[in-house]
Scaffold this motif. Structure first.
Motif, PDB file in Angstrom:
ATOM      1  N   TYR A 164     125.724  41.470  22.139  1.00 12.65           N
ATOM      2  CA  TYR A 164     124.611  42.650  22.752  1.00 12.65           C
ATOM      3  C   TYR A 164     125.093  43.989  23.601  1.00 12.65           C
ATOM      4  N   ALA A 223     125.979  45.707  20.694  1.00 16.15           N
ATOM      5  CA  ALA A 223     125.029  46.921  20.119  1.00 16.15           C
ATOM      6  C   ALA A 223     124.463  47.768  21.051  1.00 16.15           C
ATOM      7  N   LEU A 273     122.907  46.590  23.913  1.00 15.55           N
ATOM      8  CA  LEU A 273     121.370  46.087  24.057  1.00 15.55           C
ATOM      9  C   LEU A 273     121.623  45.716  26.244  1.00 15.55           C
ATOM     10  N   PHE A 305     118.945  47.298  27.679  1.00 12.24           N
ATOM     11  CA  PHE A 305     118.094  46.139  27.585  1.00 12.24           C
ATOM     12  C   PHE A 305     118.155  45.732  28.873  1.00 12.24           C
ATOM     13  N   TYR A 306     119.982  44.390  28.552  1.00 11.12           N
ATOM     14  CA  TYR A 306     119.433  44.033  30.202  1.00 11.12           C
ATOM     15  C   TYR A 306     120.271  44.920  30.800  1.00 11.12           C
ATOM     16  N   ILE A 334     119.565  53.163  22.814  1.00  9.14           N
ATOM     17  CA  ILE A 334     119.528  51.816  22.352  1.00  9.14           C
ATOM     18  C   ILE A 334     119.428  52.602  20.578  1.00  9.14           C
TER      19      ILE A 334
END
Lengths: 255, 267, 279
Positions: free
Chosen positions: C49, C52, C54, C58-59, C79
Motif C-alpha cells: 500500500y 502504491a 494508498l 487513502f490510509y 494516487i
C-alpha cells in the motif's frame, strides 16, 4: 448474470431517443397533469404515453408495473369516492356505501395522473439502458462518483444475495433455525444481518482501494469508451415538448 | 460415528446442469482430503452432507441409518462444518460469546457451552483472546475463532472447507495439530483442500473430484502417484513427489522425511 | 537511478499503537522481480500500500521517511498521478471488479476513461492487454460470470492497461483454485520475461524461488534481510520469522547438497538436480 435493471433491450425508435429527451418527457407529462387537471386532457397525455410504450415495444413489460399500481389506484377511488369534503351529489350506492360525483371526479383525475406518472417512467426506464442514462448525465455535469454508485448498486445487490445465502448456510450449520415461527425468524435476524453488513463494508473498502488504483480520483477530464450516440431529432423533440408545456400554461392562464 | 455414507446420490441446481448423478462415497475413520477444481462439486457434496441441500435421488446414511428426514439444524449436532470465510459467520462482539453460539443452539446449558467454548479456544491457542472483540483480531485469528466455534459443538464428524487458505506456516501447523487431535479423539475428519502439499502431509486418504465425479480415491500415497489422472483434473503432484520424479525415482514419496531418508540410504 | 527507492519508511495505522512498517530502506531496479516474504503480521500488504501511494493518501496515520517511484515522491502526489507509474493487484478478484461495467472489455476501459485517453488508444490498449492475459475470448462476458482465475487475469489486464512501470502483486493467487493459480503464474512468468518490474508477495515459497531475483524478508514491520533467494532460504534462522524454505531447499539442507565452496543451498528443483549429480 442478473442485474437489477428493468431495461428491455429492443430496437425501436423510442430506444434510439436521447435519454435526456425521455427524462424531459417524464417531467413534462407529469407537469401537464397539474397544469391542466381536466380528465379528458390527462387522458390525452396518457394516450400519448401508452402510444410511446407501444412504439417502444415495451407495452407488455409495462403491464406488471401498471397492475402493481392498481392497488394504489383502487384505494384512491374508494377514499376519494367516500370521503371527499366536497361530496354533495349522490351518484349511486352499493348497500351502505354511497358514491358521490365530486369525489369520483377528483378520484378520476388522480387515477389518470398516477397512470401517467407510472406510464411515463416506464417509457424512460424500460427503453433506456442505465449505462447510457448515467453516461449522458455525467456528460451533462453529474459527478462521476454518483454515476458509479447508481450503476454499481444495480449489479452489486444481486451479488449481495449470494453472500446472504452463504451466511444463512454458515449459521444453519451452527444449529440456528431460520424457518418456523415469527419469533424464530426475529431471533435469526442479528446472526444474519451482522455478517451481511460487515461483509459489504469490508468489500466496499477493498473495492474503493481497487477503484483508486484505477485512477478513479483523477482530476483529469474523463473520456468515454463508447462513442456518443447520435440523437438526430433531439433539439426538435425537446423543443416540441417544451412548446406543448408552454401552450398548456398559456391555455390555463387564458381560460 | 463410524461411517458416513452417500448412496446413489443425484443432485442438480438447475434442470440442464447435473452436478451429481449416482454418486457413491463412504467416509470412515481415516482422515480424508477432497481435492479438485472449483466447480468439481466439493462444496455441493458438503452441503448435501450437512442437510443444507437435499438430493433429488439417493440416500445419506450415518452408521447405516438414513438421515434423509433430518433438518440442517438437527444434523448440526452430529456433523460440524468450518466455512472458508470466517466473516460469513462472526456476529458477536465477544469471542467467547461467538464460540458459544453453536453449543447453545444445539441445547447445551450456558455452563456447558462456556466450558466447551473455552476448551475449543484452548485447542486453537486463542484462550487469551476470549474477551476480545473478534473484529479486532487478524483474519487468520478470526479463521481460528470460526474453527473453534465448530469444535465447541463437539460433533462426531468435522468438515473443513479450505482451512489453510491465507494461513502462514504457523497457522498451518496449528490446523495440522488440531486435525490430528480430532482424529485421535475418534472423530471423522474431512477436508476440502486446494493445497496438495498439505493434503499429502496430513491426510490418510485422498479423494479427487472432477466435474461431479470421483476420479481417484484411495490412500493418499497411491492417489498422488497417478500423475496423468491428476493432470486430467488440472491438479499437480505435491512438491516432494515432483522432486522425486525429477530426480528420476519412480517410487511415490509424499513426505519430505521419506525422500530424505531414501536419498540418504542411496548415497 | 532505481525505479523504486524506499528511505527510512515508517508507518503506523490510525488508532494503533505499534509501527507496522519500521524503518525500511531498500531500492528496486528496473526489470527486477522482488519477492516479499514473512509471516501474516509482518507488514507485507502494508508495504505494498505504501509503495502504491494508498498510504498515506487513502490510509492516513503516522508516516515517516520517503518512497520514490519513477522519480515521483509518493507522499507529494495524488494516487491518480501515481497509478501510471505503479499498479496494484491484490488477493480478492471479486472486489477488484468495479461493479459498474457490464462487459470485460468495458471493465478494462474503466481506468483508461479515468486517465482521459482518447478512444483509439483505449481500444488499442484494451485489445493488447486482454490478449496478453489470454482473456480476449471472454471480452463480451459480464466480469462477475467469470471463473476466479479469469477474473483475476481481467484485474491484472485492467491494471496493466494503464501501463505502469511497476506491477505489485499482493498474494494474487491465494483465493484461487489450483488451475486459476497456475493460469495467473503463467502470466507472471511472461511478464518477468518481458522485463516488467514486479513486486510479488506470496505464501508459496516455491513460486518466490522461481520468479524472484531478490527477496525481502520482513518480520514485525522490520527489514530482516534483502538478498538472493538462495541466501534468504539458506538462512538457519528462517523459521524464527515464520517462513519455511521451498521443499527442495529443505531436502538439500538435510542431504547437504550445496553450491561448491559456499553455505548456500539450491532453491529450485533444476539447481538441486544439477548439484546432486555433480556431487
Amino acid at each position: 448474470m442478473n442485474t437489477m435493471t428493468l431495461y428491455v433491450e429492443k430496437d425501436s425508435p423510442v430506444h434510439h431517443l436521447d435519454p435526456l429527451v425521455k427524462l424531459l418527457y417524464v417531467v413534462a407529462a407529469i407537469a401537464l397533469t397539474y397544469i391542466l387537471p381536466e380528465p379528458l386532457f390527462i387522458a390525452g397525455v396518457l394516450f400519448v404515453t401508452l402510444l410511446l410504450l407501444l412504439v417502444g415495444k415495451v407495452f407488455r413489460n409495462s403491464l406488471p408495473i401498471l397492475t402493481l399500481s392498481l392497488f394504489l389506484i383502487f384505494s384512491l377511488v374508494i377514499v376519494q369516492g367516500f370521503f371527499h369534503p366536497d361530496n354533495v351529489t349522490e351518484l349511486f350506492s352499493l348497500g351502505p356505501l354511497v358514491f358521490y360525483e365530486e369525489g369520483l371526479y377528483v378520484a378520476l383525475i388522480l387515477v389518470l395522473r398516477v397512470l401517467v406518472m407510472i406510464g411515463s417512467f416506464s417509457v424512460l426506464i424500460l427503453t433506456t439502458s442505465p449505462d447510457e442514462m448515467v453516461e449522458r448525465l455525467i456528460k451533462k455535469g453529474m459527478s462521476p462518483r454518483i454515476g458509479h454508485v447508481i450503476l454499481s448498486v444495480l449489479q452489486l445487490i444481486p451479488q449481495m444475495r449470494a453472500t446472504t445465502s452463504k451466511i444463512t448456510d454458515a449459521q444453519r450449520s451452527r444449529g440456528m433455525e431460520t424457518e418456523g415461527s415469527m419469533l424464530t425468524r426475529i431471533k435469526a435476524f442479528f446472526p444474519l444481518m451482522g455478517p451481511v453488513v460487515l461483509n459489504s463494508l469490508n468489500e466496499t473498502k477493498e473495492r474503493s482501494i481497487a477503484l483508486e488504483m484505477r485512477g478513479f480520483g483523477s482530476s483529469m477530464k474523463k473520456t468515454f469508451l463508447n462513442e456518443e450516440k447520435q440523437y438526430p431529432y433531439n433539439k426538435l423533440l425537446g423543443g416540441i415538448i417544451i412548446a406543448i408545456v408552454i401552450l398548456g400554461i398559456v391555455w390555463r392562464v387564458m381560460a | 460415528m463410524n461411517t458416513f455414507e452417500l448412496k446413489d446420490v443425484a443432485f442438480s441446481y438447475s434442470l440442464d446442469i447435473q452436478i451429481f448423478d449416482g454418486l457413491d462415497l463412504t467416509f470412515d475413520s481415516r482422515t480424508t482430503a477432497i481435492v479438485g477444481q472449483n466447480g468439481a462439486g466439493k462444496t455441493t457434496l458438503v452441503k448435501l452432507m450437512k442437510g443444507l441441500l437435499k438430493p433429488s435421488k439417493g440416500t445419506l446414511l450415518i452408521d447405516g441409518d438414513s438421515i434423509d428426514k433430518q433438518t440442517a439444524a438437527q444434523l448440526s449436532r452430529r456433523v460440524g462444518l468450518v466455512f472458508q470465510n470466517p466473516n460469513d459467520q462472526i456476529f458477536k462482539t465477544n469471542v467467547l460469546e461467538e464460540v458459544m453460539f453453536g453449543p447453545l443452539n444445539i441445547g447445551m446449558s450456558r455452563n456447558e457451552a462456556e466450558k466447551a467454548a473455552r476448551e475449543a479456544l484452548r485447542k486453537v491457542d486463542l484462550e487469551s483472546k476470549a474477551e476480545d472483540n473478534p473484529y479486532d483480531l487478524s483474519l487468520s485469528e478470526r479463521k481460528l475463532i470460526a474453527l473453534s466455534s465448530i469444535l465447541a459443538m463437539d460433533t462426531e464428524m468435522i468438515i473443513f472447507d479450505e482451512p489453510t487458505m491465507g494461513q502462514d506456516f504457523a497457522g498451518k501447523e496449528k490446523i495440522k495439530a488440531i486435525i490430528e487431535e480430532l482424529h485421535t479423539e475418534g472423530k471423522l475428519v474431512l477436508c476440502i483442500l486446494h493445497d496438495m502439499d498439505f493434503a499429502a502431509e496430513v491426510f490418510e486418504r485422498t479423494v479427487v473430484m472432477n466435474q461431479g465425479e470421483i476420479i481417484l480415491d484411495g490412500p493418499t500415497r497411491d492417489v498422488f502417484s497417478k500423475k496423468e489422472v491428476l493432470e486430467k483434473a488440472y491438479l499437480e503432484q505435491p512438491y516432494v513427489t515432483q522432486i522425486a520424479h525429477a530426480l528420476g525415482y519412480d517410487e511415490s514419496f509424499i513426505h519430505e522425511s521419506e525422500l530424505i531418508n531414501f536419498l540418504n540410504k542411496n548415497d | 537511478m532505481s525505479i523504486i527507492e524506499v528511505e527510512q519508511l515508517k508507518y503506523r495505522y490510525p488508532d494503533l499503537t505499534d509501527l507496522v512498517l519500521d524503518d525500511l530502506s531498500f531500492s528496486v531496479e528496473k526489470g527486477e522481480c522482488l519477492g516479499i516474504v514473512g509471516e501474516n503480521t509482518a507488514g507485507k500488504s502494508t508495504l505494498c500500500y505504501a509503495l502504491a501511494g494508498l498510504i498515506p493518501h487513502f490510509y492516513k496515520g503516522a508516516y515517516g521517511g520517503k518512497v520514490t517511484v519513477n522519480g515521483l515522491v509518493v507522499r507529494e502526489h495524488e494516487i491518480a498521478d501515481i497509478v501510471e507509474n505503479i499498479g496494484l493487484v491484490f488477493e480478492n478478484p471479486f472486489s477488484q471488479m468495479t461493479g459498474a461495467k457490464k462487459t470485460v472489455y468495458e471493465e478494462v476501459a474503466f481506468g483508461l476513461e479515468n486517465l482521459g485517453l482518447d478512444r483509439k488508444e483505449m481500444h488499442r490498449r484494451i485489445e493488447q492487454y486482454l490478449k496478453l492475459l489470454d482473456v480476449f475470448a471472454v471480452k463480451d462476458k459480464n466480469p462477475f460470470d467469470l471463473s476466479g482465475g479469469q477474473m483475476q487475469r481481467v484485474a491484472i489486464a485492467s491494471v496493466l492497461a494503464m501501463e505502469p512501470d511497476v506491477l505489485i502483486l499482493d498474494e494474487p493467487t491465494s483465493q484461487l483454485d489450483p488451475q486459476g493459480s497456475s493460469e495467473v503464474f503463467e502470466v507472471i512468468e511472461q511478464l518477468t520475461e518481458k522485463g516488467m518490474t514486479i513486486i510479488l508477495v506470496e505464501h508459496k515459497m516455491e513460486q518466490i524461488a522461481q520468479y524472484a531475483d531478490r527477496v525481502l524478508l520482513l518480520h514485525q514491520g522490520r527489514q530482516v534481510a534483502l538478498d538472493t533467494p538462495e541466501k534468504i532460504f539458506s538462512r538457519v534462522d528462517l523459521k524464527d520469522f515464520g517462513v519455511t524454505p521451498p521443499v527442495v531447499t529443505n531436502i538439500a539442507k538435510a542431504l547437504n547438497v550445496r553450491y561448491p565452496d559456499s553455505e548456500l543451498y539450491p532453491v529450485t528443483i533444476e539447481e538441486f538436480k544439477r548439484l546432486e549429480e555433480a556431487k
